[in-house]
Write a protein that holds these residues in place. Structure first.
Motif, short mmCIF file in Angstrom:
data_model
loop_
_atom_site.label_atom_id
_atom_site.label_comp_id
_atom_site.label_asym_id
_atom_site.label_seq_id
_atom_site.Cartn_x
_atom_site.Cartn_y
_atom_site.Cartn_z
N GLU A 175 0.81 -1.21 0.00
CA GLU A 175 0.00 0.00 0.00
C GLU A 175 0.85 1.27 0.00
O GLU A 175 0.68 2.15 -0.82
CB GLU A 175 -0.94 0.00 1.21
CG GLU A 175 -1.93 -1.17 1.25
CD GLU A 175 -2.97 -1.10 0.15
OE1 GLU A 175 -3.25 0.02 -0.32
OE2 GLU A 175 -3.49 -2.16 -0.24
N ILE A 176 1.79 1.37 0.93
CA ILE A 176 2.52 2.61 1.14
C ILE A 176 3.40 3.02 -0.05
O ILE A 176 3.45 4.21 -0.39
CB ILE A 176 3.34 2.53 2.44
CG1 ILE A 176 2.38 2.53 3.64
CG2 ILE A 176 4.33 3.68 2.57
CD1 ILE A 176 3.04 2.35 4.98
N PRO A 177 4.12 2.10 -0.72
CA PRO A 177 4.98 2.54 -1.82
C PRO A 177 4.25 3.30 -2.92
O PRO A 177 4.87 4.09 -3.65
CB PRO A 177 5.57 1.23 -2.35
CG PRO A 177 5.56 0.32 -1.18
CD PRO A 177 4.29 0.66 -0.44
N ASN A 178 2.97 3.06 -3.07
CA ASN A 178 2.20 3.69 -4.15
C ASN A 178 1.50 4.98 -3.71
O ASN A 178 0.73 5.54 -4.49
CB ASN A 178 1.17 2.71 -4.69
CG ASN A 178 1.81 1.48 -5.30
OD1 ASN A 178 2.80 1.58 -6.01
ND2 ASN A 178 1.26 0.31 -5.02
N ASP A 179 1.77 5.45 -2.49
CA ASP A 179 1.10 6.63 -1.97
C ASP A 179 2.03 7.84 -2.08
O ASP A 179 2.98 7.98 -1.30
CB ASP A 179 0.71 6.41 -0.51
CG ASP A 179 -0.19 7.51 0.03
OD1 ASP A 179 -0.14 8.64 -0.50
OD2 ASP A 179 -0.93 7.24 0.99
N PRO A 180 1.79 8.76 -3.03
CA PRO A 180 2.70 9.89 -3.24
C PRO A 180 2.68 10.92 -2.12
O PRO A 180 3.52 11.82 -2.10
CB PRO A 180 2.21 10.50 -4.56
CG PRO A 180 0.76 10.12 -4.63
CD PRO A 180 0.67 8.77 -3.98
N THR A 181 1.73 10.80 -1.18
CA THR A 181 1.67 11.76 -0.08
C THR A 181 2.66 11.42 1.03
O THR A 181 2.88 12.22 1.94
CB THR A 181 0.26 11.82 0.54
OG1 THR A 181 -0.01 10.59 1.24
CG2 THR A 181 -0.80 12.05 -0.53
N VAL A 183 6.43 10.49 2.62
CA VAL A 183 7.83 10.85 2.35
C VAL A 183 8.52 9.72 1.61
O VAL A 183 8.27 8.53 1.86
CB VAL A 183 8.59 11.20 3.65
CG1 VAL A 183 8.02 12.45 4.31
CG2 VAL A 183 8.59 10.04 4.63
N ASP A 184 9.40 10.08 0.70
CA ASP A 184 10.00 9.10 -0.20
C ASP A 184 10.75 8.00 0.54
O ASP A 184 10.70 6.83 0.13
CB ASP A 184 10.95 9.80 -1.18
CG ASP A 184 10.21 10.60 -2.24
OD1 ASP A 184 8.97 10.49 -2.31
OD2 ASP A 184 10.87 11.32 -3.00
N VAL A 185 11.45 8.34 1.62
CA VAL A 185 12.28 7.33 2.27
C VAL A 185 11.42 6.20 2.85
O VAL A 185 11.81 5.03 2.81
CB VAL A 185 13.18 7.96 3.36
CG1 VAL A 185 12.36 8.48 4.54
CG2 VAL A 185 14.23 6.97 3.84
N VAL A 186 10.24 6.52 3.35
CA VAL A 186 9.34 5.49 3.88
C VAL A 186 8.81 4.63 2.73
O VAL A 186 8.75 3.40 2.83
CB VAL A 186 8.19 6.12 4.68
CG1 VAL A 186 7.16 5.07 5.08
CG2 VAL A 186 8.73 6.83 5.92
N ARG A 187 8.46 5.28 1.63
CA ARG A 187 7.98 4.54 0.46
C ARG A 187 9.06 3.63 -0.08
O ARG A 187 8.82 2.46 -0.41
CB ARG A 187 7.53 5.50 -0.63
CG ARG A 187 6.34 6.39 -0.24
CD ARG A 187 6.07 7.43 -1.30
NE ARG A 187 5.66 6.81 -2.55
CZ ARG A 187 5.65 7.45 -3.73
NH1 ARG A 187 6.07 8.69 -3.80
NH2 ARG A 187 5.25 6.83 -4.82
N GLU A 188 10.30 4.15 -0.19
CA GLU A 188 11.40 3.38 -0.76
C GLU A 188 11.77 2.19 0.12
O GLU A 188 11.99 1.08 -0.37
CB GLU A 188 12.61 4.28 -0.97
CG GLU A 188 12.42 5.30 -2.09
CD GLU A 188 13.44 6.43 -2.01
OE1 GLU A 188 14.18 6.50 -1.00
OE2 GLU A 188 13.48 7.24 -2.96
N LEU A 189 11.83 2.42 1.43
CA LEU A 189 12.17 1.32 2.34
C LEU A 189 11.09 0.25 2.33
O LEU A 189 11.39 -0.95 2.32
CB LEU A 189 12.38 1.86 3.75
CG LEU A 189 12.80 0.81 4.79
CD1 LEU A 189 13.92 1.35 5.68
CD2 LEU A 189 11.62 0.39 5.65
N THR A 190 9.84 0.67 2.29
CA THR A 190 8.74 -0.30 2.25
C THR A 190 8.76 -1.08 0.94
O THR A 190 8.50 -2.29 0.91
CB THR A 190 7.39 0.40 2.45
OG1 THR A 190 7.44 1.23 3.60
CG2 THR A 190 6.26 -0.60 2.62
N ARG A 191 9.09 -0.40 -0.15
CA ARG A 191 9.21 -1.08 -1.45
C ARG A 191 10.36 -2.09 -1.42
O ARG A 191 10.23 -3.22 -1.92
CB ARG A 191 9.42 -0.07 -2.57
CG ARG A 191 9.42 -0.69 -3.98
CD ARG A 191 9.61 0.36 -5.07
NE ARG A 191 8.44 1.22 -5.16
CZ ARG A 191 8.45 2.52 -4.85
NH1 ARG A 191 9.55 3.09 -4.40
NH2 ARG A 191 7.35 3.24 -4.97
#
Length: 302
Positions: A175-181, A183-191
């Motif tokens: 869910e989180i990697p696809n949410d542009p709202t 912060v990138d570091v959280v999205r990248e780490l989750t991905r």
């Protein structure tokens, strides 16, 4: 057929990944954790919370997400991975599967490291401390559920719990990697985490087929009937840190308890999140056991 770790030495995060660093993006309006995935924030009793209070709650929710996973990876998954890798799982497994279990072990240790690392970076940048809670509370509850459901099979329960978690987590992480709202570091780490866990899913699905095929006939019915409750236990948040976080943000204890009770009254199994896990069990033959399909349906898994 290629195994799930055919390219592990080149593609695993622990082999070639970069350290994800928080560089500050909140001035762009991004958040650390999406509010619509924090169930209690929409509660009417919290309507008067300030933006600062809501921000602190989402950051502590992120800490709980990161560090609960850290505890489960090291306390549940790696305990099982070690047993498989060292030939102590009670099954006659190939050397390739044992080697792959060691790859899981390496991956999960790295996931635990970078989850704590990111939480520590965010705490330093925001001033929102990581509370001194036992983020493994839901791990304890998961173990309690296993003991309650299969009290006579203490060696089998951790194997089943690990299969459940490792076939669920990819859907949770997507869910989180696809949410542009966010912060990138959280999205990248989750991905990063989700990519590794996709391989783990394949490994543990294969392992479960081996486990089920080798299971004593007398155990098939109790195991089949226990699995839905193990799935539900794995998806049920430990709410004590949430209640405490609300109190830390200025919510009185009575209101905090009521908000948590309301928000998590129906927590647990989600058919979308559980679809791949149920598919693994069905393909192995679990739902062919008398009463198993009804048990899965009763837990909202079908």
């Amino acid at each position: 057929m290629n195994g799930p770790f055919e390219k592990w030495y080149d593609s695993a995060g622990v082999r070639g990944g970069v350290r994800r660093m928080y560089v500050g993006e909140t001035e762009e309006g991004k958040v650390f954790y999406p509010q619509d995935q924090v169930p209690y924030l929409a509660h009417e009793a919290l309507a008067d919370l300030t933006a600062a209070q809501r921000r602190a709650l989402t950051i502590r929710h992120l800490y709980q997400f990161l560090l609960s996973t850290t505890h489960l990876e090291t306390r549940i998954v790696n305990t099982t991975a070690e047993r498989i890798a060292n030939g102590r799982a009670g099954l006659d497994l190939s050397n390739r599967m044992r080697l792959d279990a060691f790859k899981v072990y390496c991956d999960e240790g790295y996931h635990a490291l970078y989850s704590l690392d990111l939480a520590d970076q965010i705490a330093a940048a925001t001033g929102i401390a990581i509370p001194p809670w036992d983020y493994g509370g839901f791990v304890d509850k998961l173990e309690e559920a296993g003991r309650r459901l299969l009290p006579d099979e203490p060696a089998l329960v951790p194997l089943l719990q690990t299969v459940v978690f490792e076939t669920l987590i990819t859907a949770v992480l997507n869910e989180i990697p696809n949410d542009p709202t966010v912060v990138d570091v959280v999205r990248e780490l989750t991905r990063d985490h989700a990519l590794d866990e996709g391989h783990h899913h394949r490994f543990f699905a294969q392992f479960f087929h081996e486990l089920w095929a080798g299971l004593d006939d007398r155990l098939r019915e109790p195991v089949a009937h226990a699995l839905p409750a193990l799935v539900q236990a794995c998806l049920t948040w430990d709410t004590e840190p949430i209640r405490a976080s609300l109190v830390m943000s200025g919510v009185d204890s009575v209101t905090a308890a009521a908000v948590v009770a309301d928000a998590y009254a129906a927590s647990g199994a989600n058919p979308h999140v559980c679809r791949a896990t149920v598919r693994t069990f069905r393909s192995a033959g679990v739902l062919e056991v008398p009463g198993a399909e009804e048990a899965f349906a009763a837990h909202g898994l079908l």
